[in-house]
Write a protein that holds these residues in place. Structure first.
Motif, PDB file in Angstrom:
ATOM      1  N   LEU A  23       0.830  -1.205   0.000  1.00 12.56           N
ATOM      2  CA  LEU A  23       0.000   0.000   0.000  1.00 12.56           C
ATOM      3  C   LEU A  23       0.866   1.256   0.000  1.00 12.56           C
ATOM      4  CD1 LEU A  23      -2.709   1.491   0.252  1.00 12.56           C
ATOM      5  CD2 LEU A  23      -2.591   1.112   2.737  1.00 12.56           C
ATOM      6  N   TYR A  24       1.874   1.289   0.866  1.00 16.57           N
ATOM      7  CA  TYR A  24       2.723   2.473   0.933  1.00 16.57           C
ATOM      8  C   TYR A  24       3.633   2.596  -0.292  1.00 16.57           C
ATOM      9  CZ  TYR A  24       0.974   3.313   5.594  1.00 16.57           C
ATOM     10  OH  TYR A  24       0.143   3.578   6.650  1.00 16.57           O
ATOM     11  N   ALA A  25       3.990   1.468  -0.906  1.00 15.53           N
ATOM     12  CA  ALA A  25       4.728   1.533  -2.171  1.00 15.53           C
ATOM     13  C   ALA A  25       3.852   2.139  -3.261  1.00 15.53           C
ATOM     14  CB  ALA A  25       5.200   0.136  -2.581  1.00 15.53           C
ATOM     15  N   LEU A  26       2.586   1.733  -3.267  1.00 17.47           N
ATOM     16  CA  LEU A  26       1.647   2.297  -4.240  1.00 17.47           C
ATOM     17  C   LEU A  26       1.490   3.802  -4.036  1.00 17.47           C
ATOM     18  CD1 LEU A  26      -0.523   1.604  -6.458  1.00 17.47           C
ATOM     19  CD2 LEU A  26      -2.166   1.533  -4.576  1.00 17.47           C
ATOM     20  N   LEU A  27       1.369   4.221  -2.794  1.00 19.32           N
ATOM     21  CA  LEU A  27       1.245   5.646  -2.494  1.00 19.32           C
ATOM     22  C   LEU A  27       2.503   6.401  -2.917  1.00 19.32           C
ATOM     23  CD1 LEU A  27      -0.356   5.402   1.072  1.00 19.32           C
ATOM     24  CD2 LEU A  27      -1.526   5.979  -1.062  1.00 19.32           C
ATOM     25  N   SER A  28       3.660   5.801  -2.698  1.00 12.86           N
ATOM     26  CA  SER A  28       4.919   6.449  -3.086  1.00 12.86           C
ATOM     27  C   SER A  28       5.019   6.593  -4.601  1.00 12.86           C
ATOM     28  CB  SER A  28       6.110   5.648  -2.558  1.00 12.86           C
ATOM     29  OG  SER A  28       6.079   5.558  -1.153  1.00 12.86           O
ATOM     30  N   ASP A 158      -4.733  10.704  -1.924  1.00 15.31           N
ATOM     31  CA  ASP A 158      -4.851  12.088  -2.361  1.00 15.31           C
ATOM     32  C   ASP A 158      -3.827  12.978  -1.656  1.00 15.31           C
ATOM     33  OD1 ASP A 158      -7.067  11.977  -4.263  1.00 15.31           O
ATOM     34  OD2 ASP A 158      -8.245  11.340  -2.549  1.00 15.31           O
ATOM     35  N   GLY A 159      -3.465  12.611  -0.431  1.00 15.94           N
ATOM     36  CA  GLY A 159      -2.398  13.328   0.243  1.00 15.94           C
ATOM     37  C   GLY A 159      -1.074  13.185  -0.486  1.00 15.94           C
ATOM     38  N   ARG A 162      -1.108  15.683  -3.104  1.00 18.53           N
ATOM     39  CA  ARG A 162      -0.802  17.009  -2.552  1.00 18.53           C
ATOM     40  C   ARG A 162       0.694  17.138  -2.252  1.00 18.53           C
ATOM     41  NH1 ARG A 162      -5.624  19.449  -3.771  1.00 18.53           N
ATOM     42  NH2 ARG A 162      -7.372  18.270  -2.902  1.00 18.53           N
ATOM     43  N   LEU A 163       1.285  16.057  -1.739  1.00 19.12           N
ATOM     44  CA  LEU A 163       2.728  16.079  -1.491  1.00 19.12           C
ATOM     45  C   LEU A 163       3.491  16.296  -2.789  1.00 19.12           C
ATOM     46  CD1 LEU A 163       5.118  15.676   0.445  1.00 19.12           C
ATOM     47  CD2 LEU A 163       4.955  13.211  -0.006  1.00 19.12           C
ATOM     48  N   SER A 164       2.992  15.687  -3.862  1.00 17.34           N
ATOM     49  CA  SER A 164       3.657  15.861  -5.147  1.00 17.34           C
ATOM     50  C   SER A 164       3.589  17.311  -5.604  1.00 17.34           C
ATOM     51  CB  SER A 164       3.019  14.944  -6.197  1.00 17.34           C
ATOM     52  OG  SER A 164       1.725  15.392  -6.548  1.00 17.34           O
ATOM     53  N   LYS A 165       2.493  17.984  -5.318  1.00 14.55           N
ATOM     54  CA  LYS A 165       2.398  19.396  -5.684  1.00 14.55           C
ATOM     55  C   LYS A 165       3.377  20.230  -4.864  1.00 14.55           C
ATOM     56  CE  LYS A 165      -2.363  19.364  -7.346  1.00 14.55           C
ATOM     57  NZ  LYS A 165      -3.714  19.939  -7.235  1.00 14.55           N
ATOM     58  N   SER A 287      -0.533  22.680   2.480  1.00 10.33           N
ATOM     59  CA  SER A 287      -1.730  22.793   3.329  1.00 10.33           C
ATOM     60  C   SER A 287      -2.743  21.720   2.971  1.00 10.33           C
ATOM     61  CB  SER A 287      -2.343  24.182   3.154  1.00 10.33           C
ATOM     62  OG  SER A 287      -1.446  25.191   3.548  1.00 10.33           O
ATOM     63  N   ALA A 288      -2.909  21.469   1.661  1.00  9.95           N
ATOM     64  CA  ALA A 288      -3.838  20.425   1.252  1.00  9.95           C
ATOM     65  C   ALA A 288      -3.369  19.053   1.704  1.00  9.95           C
ATOM     66  CB  ALA A 288      -4.009  20.453  -0.266  1.00  9.95           C
ATOM     67  N   LEU A 289      -2.053  18.832   1.703  1.00  7.69           N
ATOM     68  CA  LEU A 289      -1.510  17.573   2.221  1.00  7.69           C
ATOM     69  C   LEU A 289      -1.875  17.398   3.683  1.00  7.69           C
ATOM     70  CD1 LEU A 289       0.323  15.083   2.192  1.00  7.69           C
ATOM     71  CD2 LEU A 289       2.266  16.618   2.551  1.00  7.69           C
ATOM     72  N   ILE A 290      -1.689  18.440   4.471  1.00 13.96           N
ATOM     73  CA  ILE A 290      -2.063  18.371   5.889  1.00 13.96           C
ATOM     74  C   ILE A 290      -3.556  18.100   6.028  1.00 13.96           C
ATOM     75  CG2 ILE A 290      -2.211  19.698   8.034  1.00 13.96           C
ATOM     76  CD1 ILE A 290       0.302  21.207   7.104  1.00 13.96           C
TER      77      ILE A 290
END
Length: 431
Positions: A23-28, A158-159, A162-165, A287-290
């Protein structure tokens, strides 16, 4: 009793840890791939401006970058359902990386006319949407195995965007300002290839449901167009899906006009260039990430419909109004921060609703059609943003965006089919 249960518990814990790692690999991988898209969104407008392009040409480039979202969303969803999310995500990242790399390769060698730039930008984006949807389609099974609430996993996905942005805006702004847009595009291509490698090596195919429930041979014999039609019929007949598509189509059009055309032009004319825009976008993304991550932990306690409407209202109108009023740079940054926090609650709600309402075997095509529908106005919005900037001026254009955004985002408060957003009474509780 204890000796019998212990191996079972140990195997269950091992299986759960493996699902968590996947799951975390997918998110990364999702975050890295999306970072590449953010870098492209920064580099292309400033490349056009650096070569003497006008506001209309910036809008045309943004149109070429966003139009593939519709094409990929409509026609790529069935492919995801047929070949699986993992394979689709890998192929999408590789194709995007190679085509993006062709832009600086041509520009620095034989030359890159404007029409060729538009063609490459369009080609590089065709598989972006199927790749994004493919990773979302893989999410429910990994979430279930890892025993995570669906709102939380959607919030984390989705976070990661946001981190990517946040990362992409900072990297792109620095690269464009110091080395130029071509260096930013090379970095972008590398990001896509890294994402493909992570998915290939760290997200096992065995954790992804690749076949529809039932007879896989029967599913294979069904035509591509019939499966596409079934997905379209589902979207059209579901009253909540229709409302979501209509509302988000309008707000995405406005967001495209603002972010793809108006903000780069405003930054170039009023704020001194890409560096200031990078700060604004990074603050909004951070901010959106948070907001994404924090809301994922409390989403199950919040009323979905009212929260969605109020956060959408705060996310769009005020952050456009401050540009229309010509506010000082610190005010623009503060408004971006507030807007980002509010926006952080939107996609976790929408994502959870969609995953709950769409049958698993149809998720690829239905999510693709939903994505295409909500993004249908994005290419037009990007183009209209450039035209409005040249014809009406930047301040008036931002004012129009703020007014329409505020009116549209109050729709869920009217009730009706919007009440279907709320959780079902028999919904299973997760950890």
């Amino acid at each position: 009793m204890t000796t019998t249960d212990s191996p079972v518990r140990s195997a269950d814990a091992t299986h759960r840890r493996a699902a968590s790692r996947a799951l975390y690999a997918l998110l990364s991988a999702h975050a890295i791939s999306q970072t590449g898209n953010v870098i492209t969104a920064f580099a292309i407008p400033f490349y056009v401006l650096a070569t003497g392009g006008s506001g209309v040409e910036v809008g045309l480039a943004a149109f070429a970058a966003t139009a593939p979202v519709i094409v990929g969303g409509v026609f790529g969803g069935v492919v995801i359902d047929r070949i699986g999310g993992r394979r689709t995500a890998i192929v999408a990242d590789i194709v995007s990386g190679v085509t993006v790399l062709a832009i600086p390769a041509l520009a620095l060698t034989v030359g890159l006319p404007f029409w060729a730039l538009l063609a490459l930008v369009f080609t590089s984006g065709v598989l972006d949407t199927p790749g994004q949807i493919a990773r979302r389609v893989m999410l429910p099974e990994l979430t279930e195995t890892a025993r995570v609430r669906i709102e939380r996993s959607v919030g984390l996905l989705d976070g990661s965007e946001r981190l990517s942005k946040l990362i992409g805006a900072s990297v792109a702004g620095a690269l464009v300002a110091l080395l130029g847009p071509m260096a930013a595009l090379v970095t972008n291509a590398v990001a896509f290839l890294i994402s493909a490698a992570i998915t290939r090596l760290m997200v096992p195919a065995t954790t992804v449901r690749m076949a529809a429930d039932g007879d896989t041979d029967a599913a294979a014999r069904r035509s591509y167009w019939r499966e596409l039609r079934d997905g379209f019929r589902f979207v059209v007949r579901d009253p909540l899906m229709r409302l979501i598509v209509g509302m988000v189509l309008v707000t995405n059009l406005l967001d495209a006009a603002r972010s793809a055309s108006l903000m780069p032009l405003y930054a170039n004319a009023e704020l001194g260039g890409a560096g200031a825009l990078a700060v604004i976008v990074a603050v909004m993304g951070g901010s959106a990430l948070i907001g994404n991550v924090a809301f994922g932990f409390i989403a199950h306690r919040m009323p979905r419909r009212v929260t969605f409407a109020l956060c959408f209202l705060v996310a769009g109108g005020p952050s456009s109004a401050v540009f229309a009023l010509g506010a000082p740079f610190p005010v623009l940054v503060a408004a971006a921060g507030v807007s980002g926090l509010a926006a952080g609650a939107l996609n976790p709600i929408l994502g959870a609703v969609q995953l709950e309402r769409v049958p698993a075997p149809m998720r690829g095509r239905v999510f693709g059609l939903l994505n295409a529908g909500t993004w249908a106005g994005v290419p037009l919005g990007a183009l209209l943003g450039g035209i409005a900037a040249d014809g009406l001026g930047l301040f008036a254009s931002f004012g129009i965006v703020a007014i329409i955004y505020t009116v549209v985002t109050t729709a869920p408060l009217a009730g009706g089919a919007w009440r279907l957003m709320e959780r079902r009474p028999n919904e299973q509780t997760a950890l």
